[in-house]
Design a protein around this motif. Structure first.
Motif, PDB file in Angstrom:
ATOM      1  N   SER A  87     -44.695 -44.853   7.633  1.00  0.00           N
ATOM      2  CA  SER A  87     -45.534 -44.565   8.801  1.00  0.00           C
ATOM      3  C   SER A  87     -44.911 -45.028  10.110  1.00  0.00           C
ATOM      4  O   SER A  87     -45.240 -44.495  11.176  1.00  0.00           O
ATOM      5  CB  SER A  87     -46.914 -45.203   8.635  1.00  0.00           C
ATOM      6  N   THR A  88     -44.006 -45.996  10.074  1.00  0.00           N
ATOM      7  CA  THR A  88     -43.387 -46.491  11.303  1.00  0.00           C
ATOM      8  C   THR A  88     -42.188 -45.658  11.748  1.00  0.00           C
ATOM      9  O   THR A  88     -41.603 -45.933  12.798  1.00  0.00           O
ATOM     10  CB  THR A  88     -42.942 -47.952  11.117  1.00  0.00           C
ATOM     11  N   TYR A  89     -41.828 -44.643  10.966  1.00  0.00           N
ATOM     12  CA  TYR A  89     -40.630 -43.853  11.279  1.00  0.00           C
ATOM     13  C   TYR A  89     -40.998 -42.472  11.825  1.00  0.00           C
ATOM     14  O   TYR A  89     -40.355 -41.467  11.525  1.00  0.00           O
ATOM     15  CB  TYR A  89     -39.761 -43.673  10.030  1.00  0.00           C
ATOM     16  N   ARG A  90     -42.034 -42.400  12.644  1.00  0.00           N
ATOM     17  CA  ARG A  90     -42.549 -41.105  13.074  1.00  0.00           C
ATOM     18  C   ARG A  90     -41.542 -40.273  13.866  1.00  0.00           C
ATOM     19  O   ARG A  90     -41.524 -39.044  13.768  1.00  0.00           O
ATOM     20  CB  ARG A  90     -43.831 -41.301  13.895  1.00  0.00           C
ATOM     21  N   GLN A  91     -40.701 -40.916  14.663  1.00  0.00           N
ATOM     22  CA  GLN A  91     -39.724 -40.148  15.433  1.00  0.00           C
ATOM     23  C   GLN A  91     -38.779 -39.387  14.505  1.00  0.00           C
ATOM     24  O   GLN A  91     -38.463 -38.217  14.744  1.00  0.00           O
ATOM     25  CB  GLN A  91     -38.912 -41.062  16.354  1.00  0.00           C
ATOM     26  N   LEU A  92     -38.361 -40.033  13.430  1.00  0.00           N
ATOM     27  CA  LEU A  92     -37.533 -39.357  12.442  1.00  0.00           C
ATOM     28  C   LEU A  92     -38.301 -38.202  11.817  1.00  0.00           C
ATOM     29  O   LEU A  92     -37.759 -37.111  11.619  1.00  0.00           O
ATOM     30  CB  LEU A  92     -37.096 -40.347  11.362  1.00  0.00           C
ATOM     31  N   GLY A  93     -39.574 -38.433  11.518  1.00  0.00           N
ATOM     32  CA  GLY A  93     -40.403 -37.387  10.930  1.00  0.00           C
ATOM     33  C   GLY A  93     -40.541 -36.178  11.831  1.00  0.00           C
ATOM     34  O   GLY A  93     -40.471 -35.036  11.363  1.00  0.00           O
ATOM     35  N   TYR A  94     -40.740 -36.392  13.134  1.00  0.00           N
ATOM     36  CA  TYR A  94     -40.864 -35.277  14.067  1.00  0.00           C
ATOM     37  C   TYR A  94     -39.590 -34.433  14.082  1.00  0.00           C
ATOM     38  O   TYR A  94     -39.641 -33.188  14.102  1.00  0.00           O
ATOM     39  CB  TYR A  94     -41.128 -35.793  15.483  1.00  0.00           C
ATOM     40  N   THR A  95     -38.431 -35.098  14.052  1.00  0.00           N
ATOM     41  CA  THR A  95     -37.155 -34.380  14.088  1.00  0.00           C
ATOM     42  C   THR A  95     -36.951 -33.578  12.812  1.00  0.00           C
ATOM     43  O   THR A  95     -36.552 -32.409  12.854  1.00  0.00           O
ATOM     44  CB  THR A  95     -35.994 -35.377  14.276  1.00  0.00           C
ATOM     45  N   VAL A  96     -37.222 -34.193  11.667  1.00  0.00           N
ATOM     46  CA  VAL A  96     -37.068 -33.511  10.381  1.00  0.00           C
ATOM     47  C   VAL A  96     -38.033 -32.337  10.277  1.00  0.00           C
ATOM     48  O   VAL A  96     -37.672 -31.251   9.814  1.00  0.00           O
ATOM     49  CB  VAL A  96     -37.286 -34.504   9.220  1.00  0.00           C
ATOM     50  N   GLU A  97     -39.260 -32.543  10.719  1.00  0.00           N
ATOM     51  CA  GLU A  97     -40.261 -31.478  10.669  1.00  0.00           C
ATOM     52  C   GLU A  97     -39.833 -30.279  11.501  1.00  0.00           C
ATOM     53  O   GLU A  97     -40.041 -29.120  11.104  1.00  0.00           O
ATOM     54  CB  GLU A  97     -41.602 -32.010  11.170  1.00  0.00           C
ATOM     55  N   GLU A  98     -39.209 -30.516  12.644  1.00  0.00           N
ATOM     56  CA  GLU A  98     -38.736 -29.427  13.495  1.00  0.00           C
ATOM     57  C   GLU A  98     -37.646 -28.628  12.796  1.00  0.00           C
ATOM     58  O   GLU A  98     -37.625 -27.388  12.869  1.00  0.00           O
ATOM     59  CB  GLU A  98     -38.201 -29.995  14.808  1.00  0.00           C
ATOM     60  N   VAL A  99     -36.754 -29.304  12.092  1.00  0.00           N
ATOM     61  CA  VAL A  99     -35.687 -28.622  11.355  1.00  0.00           C
ATOM     62  C   VAL A  99     -36.278 -27.724  10.269  1.00  0.00           C
ATOM     63  O   VAL A  99     -35.909 -26.554  10.139  1.00  0.00           O
ATOM     64  CB  VAL A  99     -34.725 -29.644  10.717  1.00  0.00           C
ATOM     65  N   VAL A 100     -37.215 -28.260   9.499  1.00  0.00           N
ATOM     66  CA  VAL A 100     -37.832 -27.509   8.410  1.00  0.00           C
ATOM     67  C   VAL A 100     -38.649 -26.337   8.954  1.00  0.00           C
ATOM     68  O   VAL A 100     -38.630 -25.231   8.397  1.00  0.00           O
ATOM     69  CB  VAL A 100     -38.705 -28.438   7.546  1.00  0.00           C
TER      70      VAL A 100
ATOM     71  N   PHE B 128     -46.033 -35.015   5.713  1.00  0.00           N
ATOM     72  CA  PHE B 128     -45.882 -34.031   6.781  1.00  0.00           C
ATOM     73  C   PHE B 128     -44.991 -32.877   6.323  1.00  0.00           C
ATOM     74  O   PHE B 128     -44.460 -32.874   5.211  1.00  0.00           O
ATOM     75  CB  PHE B 128     -45.257 -34.704   8.006  1.00  0.00           C
ATOM     76  N   GLY B 129     -44.821 -31.900   7.206  1.00  0.00           N
ATOM     77  CA  GLY B 129     -43.827 -30.849   7.018  1.00  0.00           C
ATOM     78  C   GLY B 129     -43.971 -30.002   5.768  1.00  0.00           C
ATOM     79  O   GLY B 129     -43.025 -29.921   4.969  1.00  0.00           O
ATOM     80  N   PRO B 130     -45.112 -29.326   5.532  1.00  0.00           N
ATOM     81  CA  PRO B 130     -45.206 -28.462   4.353  1.00  0.00           C
ATOM     82  C   PRO B 130     -44.145 -27.369   4.407  1.00  0.00           C
ATOM     83  O   PRO B 130     -43.934 -26.757   5.448  1.00  0.00           O
ATOM     84  CB  PRO B 130     -46.628 -27.877   4.467  1.00  0.00           C
ATOM     85  N   TYR B 131     -43.469 -27.144   3.298  1.00  0.00           N
ATOM     86  CA  TYR B 131     -42.396 -26.146   3.310  1.00  0.00           C
ATOM     87  C   TYR B 131     -42.476 -25.135   2.167  1.00  0.00           C
ATOM     88  O   TYR B 131     -41.708 -24.183   2.115  1.00  0.00           O
ATOM     89  CB  TYR B 131     -41.022 -26.828   3.315  1.00  0.00           C
ATOM     90  N   GLN B 132     -43.416 -25.317   1.243  1.00  0.00           N
ATOM     91  CA  GLN B 132     -43.522 -24.380   0.126  1.00  0.00           C
ATOM     92  C   GLN B 132     -44.916 -24.433  -0.471  1.00  0.00           C
ATOM     93  O   GLN B 132     -45.557 -25.488  -0.491  1.00  0.00           O
ATOM     94  CB  GLN B 132     -42.500 -24.730  -0.970  1.00  0.00           C
ATOM     95  N   ARG B 133     -45.388 -23.304  -0.958  1.00  0.00           N
ATOM     96  CA  ARG B 133     -46.625 -23.264  -1.748  1.00  0.00           C
ATOM     97  C   ARG B 133     -46.249 -23.009  -3.204  1.00  0.00           C
ATOM     98  O   ARG B 133     -45.552 -22.044  -3.516  1.00  0.00           O
ATOM     99  CB  ARG B 133     -47.580 -22.189  -1.234  1.00  0.00           C
TER     100      ARG B 133
END
Length: 303
Positions: free
Chosen positions: A260-273, A142-147
């Motif tokens: 895959s079971t840590y989606r809540q953490l992923g959503y928070t990190v993705e929002e920061v990025v 998730f969370g693409p941040y660079q090309r």
């Protein structure tokens, strides 16, 4: 219960516990007061140690993620295995059988809460094994941040310009051994550039060879080339404006991975990025290392 049965039960419980990995859900991260960010070791300008301290663009991003969560940033250094599948398994969802944390009871295996610099590619993410099963079912990318892309730098005292790679039929060029540029320069155009391709352990060594006059140019990932140019600060070293015919994918997006079971953490990190990208802070992070920043495709599409 007999003593024998009790012993068997205790041994079974211990073995089951020892096989666990250190579960790190969002609440675990917050309550622990730190977040473990998976970073490739000795991989400048992305992640490396400088004067004994973590440095690089991925380190800076990791520090900002930690700050937004209100926890301590801790690097989880990753030594690359044979392929990315192994890296994801060893550091995101299963753990390496040799990687033991003495501070954890019964040697629980260590995992990164978030792993940086993972390809953000739908085909790779949803790839299936020969059995038909999902290859990365245990991982969320998730969370693409660079090309990222490929780039050539050359010595302007040896070459006037590099508008086509065909010039390396006549000029030596340095590449990292076993990299895609190495295979490309030895195989493209019927192998006509093969004799002039010089192989080095990494881009830094290839660039040093150019500084010493052993090669006239270097090919590598754009950020690695930019980093060497930034450190050298020498106007004699210029950037090629060429493309790479027959090379296939020449640009790719990079993001992050979690279990895959840590989606809540992923959503928070993705929002920061995401906020870092939209505010321009991400481009500033890359700029402080002298790197060209290009938005990932997801953001280019909505502009």
């Amino acid at each position: 219960m007999t003593k024998c049965k009790l012993l068997i039960l205790l041994l079974s419980s211990c073995l089951a516990f020892a096989g666990q990995v250190h579960a790190r859900y969002y609440d675990d991260v917050i309550s622990s007061g730190y977040i473990a960010i998976g970073l490739y070791k000795n991989f400048p300008p992305y992640s490396f140690e400088q004067n004994g301290q973590p440095a690089g663009v991925d380190v800076e991003i990791g520090k900002r993620i930690a700050a937004k969560l209100g926890v301590e940033f801790r690097p989880h250094w990753i030594t690359p295995d044979e392929n990315l599948d192994d890296d994801l398994r060893n550091n995101v969802w299963k753990g390496h059988y040799l990687d033991k944390d003495e501070e954890q009871p019964l040697a629980m295996k260590k995992l990164a809460d978030v792993m940086m610099r993972v390809p953000y590619d739908r085909e790779f993410a949803f790839r299936r094994e020969s059995t038909g099963e999902m290859a990365h079912e245990q991982v969320v990318m998730f969370g693409p941040y660079q090309r990222e892309s490929w780039r050539i730098t050359f010595d302007g005292r040896k070459l006037d310009e590099v508008s086509t790679v065909a010039v390396f039929q006549y000029h030596p060029i340095g590449v990292e051994i076993d990299s895609l540029p190495a295979f490309y320069l030895t195989a493209a155009f019927g192998g006509r550039m093969r004799d002039n391709a010089r192989h080095f352990m990494n881009v830094a060594e290839a660039f040093e060879a150019m500084q010493n006059g052993k090669v006239d140019a270097v090919m590598g990932m754009r950020a690695e080339i930019d980093w060497q140019l930034f450190k050298a600060n020498d106007p004699n070293y210029r950037i090629g404006e060429n493309g790479f015919p027959m090379m296939g994918k020449q640009k790719w997006d990079l993001g992050m991975a979690i279990k895959s079971t840590y989606r809540q953490l992923g959503y928070t990190v993705e929002e920061v990025v995401d906020q870092m990208i939209r505010s321009g802070e991400m481009a500033k992070v890359y700029g402080q290392y002298g790197l060209t920043y290009e938005l990932p495709g997801l953001y280019q599409e909505v502009q």
